[in-house]
Scaffold this motif. Structure first.
Motif, short mmCIF file in Angstrom:
data_model
loop_
_atom_site.label_atom_id
_atom_site.label_comp_id
_atom_site.label_asym_id
_atom_site.label_seq_id
_atom_site.Cartn_x
_atom_site.Cartn_y
_atom_site.Cartn_z
N GLY A 88 0.81 -1.21 0.00
CA GLY A 88 0.00 0.00 0.00
C GLY A 88 0.84 1.26 0.00
N SER A 89 1.92 1.25 0.78
CA SER A 89 2.82 2.41 0.83
C SER A 89 3.48 2.65 -0.51
CB SER A 89 3.87 2.21 1.91
OG SER A 89 3.25 2.11 3.18
N ASN A 90 3.82 1.58 -1.21
CA ASN A 90 4.45 1.70 -2.52
C ASN A 90 3.52 2.39 -3.51
OD1 ASN A 90 6.70 1.06 -4.36
ND2 ASN A 90 5.14 -0.18 -5.38
N LYS A 91 2.22 2.14 -3.40
CA LYS A 91 1.27 2.79 -4.30
C LYS A 91 1.28 4.31 -4.09
CE LYS A 91 -1.98 -1.00 -5.02
NZ LYS A 91 -1.06 -2.06 -4.70
N ILE A 92 1.62 4.76 -2.89
CA ILE A 92 1.62 6.18 -2.58
C ILE A 92 3.00 6.81 -2.76
CG2 ILE A 92 1.25 7.88 -0.74
CD1 ILE A 92 -0.72 5.81 0.51
N PHE A 93 4.03 6.12 -2.26
CA PHE A 93 5.35 6.74 -2.14
C PHE A 93 6.38 6.31 -3.18
CE2 PHE A 93 3.56 6.64 2.22
CZ PHE A 93 3.37 8.01 2.37
N SER A 94 5.98 5.49 -4.16
CA SER A 94 6.91 5.14 -5.23
C SER A 94 7.21 6.38 -6.05
CB SER A 94 6.30 4.05 -6.12
OG SER A 94 5.21 4.59 -6.86
N ALA A 95 8.13 6.27 -6.96
CA ALA A 95 8.49 7.42 -7.81
C ALA A 95 7.27 7.95 -8.57
CB ALA A 95 9.60 7.03 -8.78
N ALA A 96 6.39 7.06 -9.02
CA ALA A 96 5.21 7.48 -9.77
C ALA A 96 4.10 7.99 -8.85
CB ALA A 96 4.70 6.33 -10.62
N GLY A 97 4.13 7.58 -7.59
CA GLY A 97 3.13 8.04 -6.62
C GLY A 97 1.74 7.54 -6.92
N ILE A 98 0.79 8.10 -6.22
CA ILE A 98 -0.60 7.69 -6.36
C ILE A 98 -1.13 8.00 -7.76
CG2 ILE A 98 -1.77 9.76 -5.49
CD1 ILE A 98 -2.62 6.18 -4.41
N ASP A 99 -0.62 9.06 -8.39
CA ASP A 99 -1.04 9.37 -9.76
C ASP A 99 -0.58 8.28 -10.73
OD1 ASP A 99 -2.30 11.72 -8.98
OD2 ASP A 99 -0.51 12.93 -9.31
N GLY A 100 0.62 7.78 -10.53
CA GLY A 100 1.11 6.68 -11.36
C GLY A 100 0.31 5.41 -11.14
N PHE A 122 -3.90 1.67 -12.93
CA PHE A 122 -5.24 1.11 -12.76
C PHE A 122 -6.11 1.40 -14.00
CE2 PHE A 122 -5.94 0.48 -7.90
CZ PHE A 122 -4.77 -0.23 -7.81
N ALA A 123 -6.01 2.62 -14.52
CA ALA A 123 -6.78 2.97 -15.72
C ALA A 123 -6.36 2.09 -16.89
CB ALA A 123 -6.58 4.45 -16.05
N SER A 124 -5.05 1.84 -17.03
CA SER A 124 -4.56 1.04 -18.16
C SER A 124 -5.05 -0.40 -18.11
CB SER A 124 -3.03 1.06 -18.20
OG SER A 124 -2.48 0.22 -17.21
N MET A 125 -5.38 -0.90 -16.92
CA MET A 125 -5.87 -2.28 -16.83
C MET A 125 -7.38 -2.36 -16.86
SD MET A 125 -5.08 -3.48 -12.95
CE MET A 125 -3.69 -2.51 -12.46
N GLY A 126 -8.06 -1.20 -16.98
CA GLY A 126 -9.50 -1.21 -17.16
C GLY A 126 -10.32 -0.92 -15.92
N MET A 127 -9.72 -0.34 -14.89
CA MET A 127 -10.48 0.01 -13.69
C MET A 127 -11.17 1.35 -13.91
SD MET A 127 -9.96 -2.60 -11.81
CE MET A 127 -10.60 -2.20 -10.21
N LYS A 128 -12.47 1.38 -13.63
CA LYS A 128 -13.21 2.64 -13.66
C LYS A 128 -12.81 3.44 -12.42
CE LYS A 128 -17.64 2.18 -14.78
NZ LYS A 128 -19.01 1.63 -14.76
N TRP A 129 -12.91 4.74 -12.48
CA TRP A 129 -12.58 5.63 -11.38
C TRP A 129 -11.18 5.34 -10.83
CZ3 TRP A 129 -16.70 2.05 -10.19
CH2 TRP A 129 -17.91 2.40 -10.80
N PRO A 130 -10.15 5.39 -11.68
CA PRO A 130 -8.83 4.92 -11.28
C PRO A 130 -8.19 5.69 -10.12
CG PRO A 130 -8.75 6.01 -13.42
CD PRO A 130 -10.19 5.84 -13.06
N VAL A 135 -9.76 7.15 -7.54
CA VAL A 135 -10.43 6.67 -6.33
C VAL A 135 -9.97 5.25 -6.03
CG1 VAL A 135 -12.68 6.06 -5.33
CG2 VAL A 135 -12.42 8.18 -6.64
N GLN A 136 -9.92 4.41 -7.06
CA GLN A 136 -9.50 3.01 -6.88
C GLN A 136 -8.08 2.93 -6.31
OE1 GLN A 136 -11.23 0.16 -7.60
NE2 GLN A 136 -12.75 0.70 -9.11
N ALA A 137 -7.19 3.76 -6.83
CA ALA A 137 -5.81 3.74 -6.36
C ALA A 137 -5.73 4.13 -4.89
CB ALA A 137 -4.94 4.68 -7.21
N ARG A 138 -6.46 5.16 -4.52
CA ARG A 138 -6.45 5.61 -3.11
C ARG A 138 -7.07 4.57 -2.19
NH1 ARG A 138 -7.96 11.83 -4.55
NH2 ARG A 138 -5.83 12.45 -5.02
N VAL A 139 -8.18 4.00 -2.61
CA VAL A 139 -8.83 2.98 -1.79
C VAL A 139 -7.96 1.74 -1.67
CG1 VAL A 139 -10.83 1.42 -1.66
CG2 VAL A 139 -11.17 3.84 -2.19
N ALA A 140 -7.34 1.33 -2.76
CA ALA A 140 -6.47 0.15 -2.72
C ALA A 140 -5.29 0.40 -1.77
CB ALA A 140 -5.96 -0.20 -4.11
#
Length: 163
Positions: A23-35, A40-48, A50-55
């Motif tokens: 979970g921390s990697n999703k936030i603090f990696s070089a790409a961050g939560i936007d990455g 998530f958008a590239s794999m077909g998740m709607k509301w990417p 929100v999905q990234a933050r919730v995940a």
């Protein structure tokens, strides 16, 4: 503490810490939560976004709760759910083995089995649930929620791109 409780503590702490790291990697990696949201958008998740933050939040919170053995049945259900979503959206098409390029679903299955096993066995004496006498969810409810929730989630929000 007997060896059973020590084993449960090691499983909870180790796998909980791994979930926190994911979970921390999703936030603090070089790409961050936007990455993460773009991924998530590239794999077909709607509301990417929100999905990234919730995940990320789910992995961190469930990992922490699982590690310390607090609301263990609920945290186990969340972990199982997260891993099922990861298998369906990313890892299934790669194959089983983790060593395959882009990683197969072997590791996600292992995490799910650990979470289900702890939900079934209970958190053990070295847990906050035990210390504070917090009752566990029935194991079938914990594992069942861990399976049903991602099915509903994916039905509502996953539209895989045509390959």
């Amino acid at each position: 503490m007997d060896k059973y409780d020590l084993a449960l503590l090691l499983l909870r702490a180790g796998f909980g810490a791994s979930m926190i790291a994911h979970g921390s990697n999703k936030i603090f990696s070089a790409a961050g939560i936007d990455g993460t949201a773009r991924w998530f958008a590239s794999m077909g998740m709607k509301w990417p976004t929100v999905q990234a933050r919730v995940a990320a939040a789910s992995e961190i919170i469930a990992g922490l709760l699982f590690a310390v053995g607090l609301f263990t049945g609920v945290s186990a259900a969340v972990i199982i759910s997260l891993m099922i979503v990861a298998v369906v959206t990313v890892h299934w098409r790669v194959g089983y083995f983790i060593f395959l390029p882009n990683g197969g679903w072997e590791y996600c299955a292992a995490i799910s089995l650990v979470a289900a096993s702890v939900a079934i066995a209970g958190p053990g004496a070295a847990s906050l649930d035990d210390l504070w006498n917090i009752p566990s969810l029935h194991p079938a409810l914990s594992v069942g929620l861990g399976i049903v929730a991602p099915v509903c989630h994916l039905a509502l929000s996953y539209r895989p791109p045509s390959r």
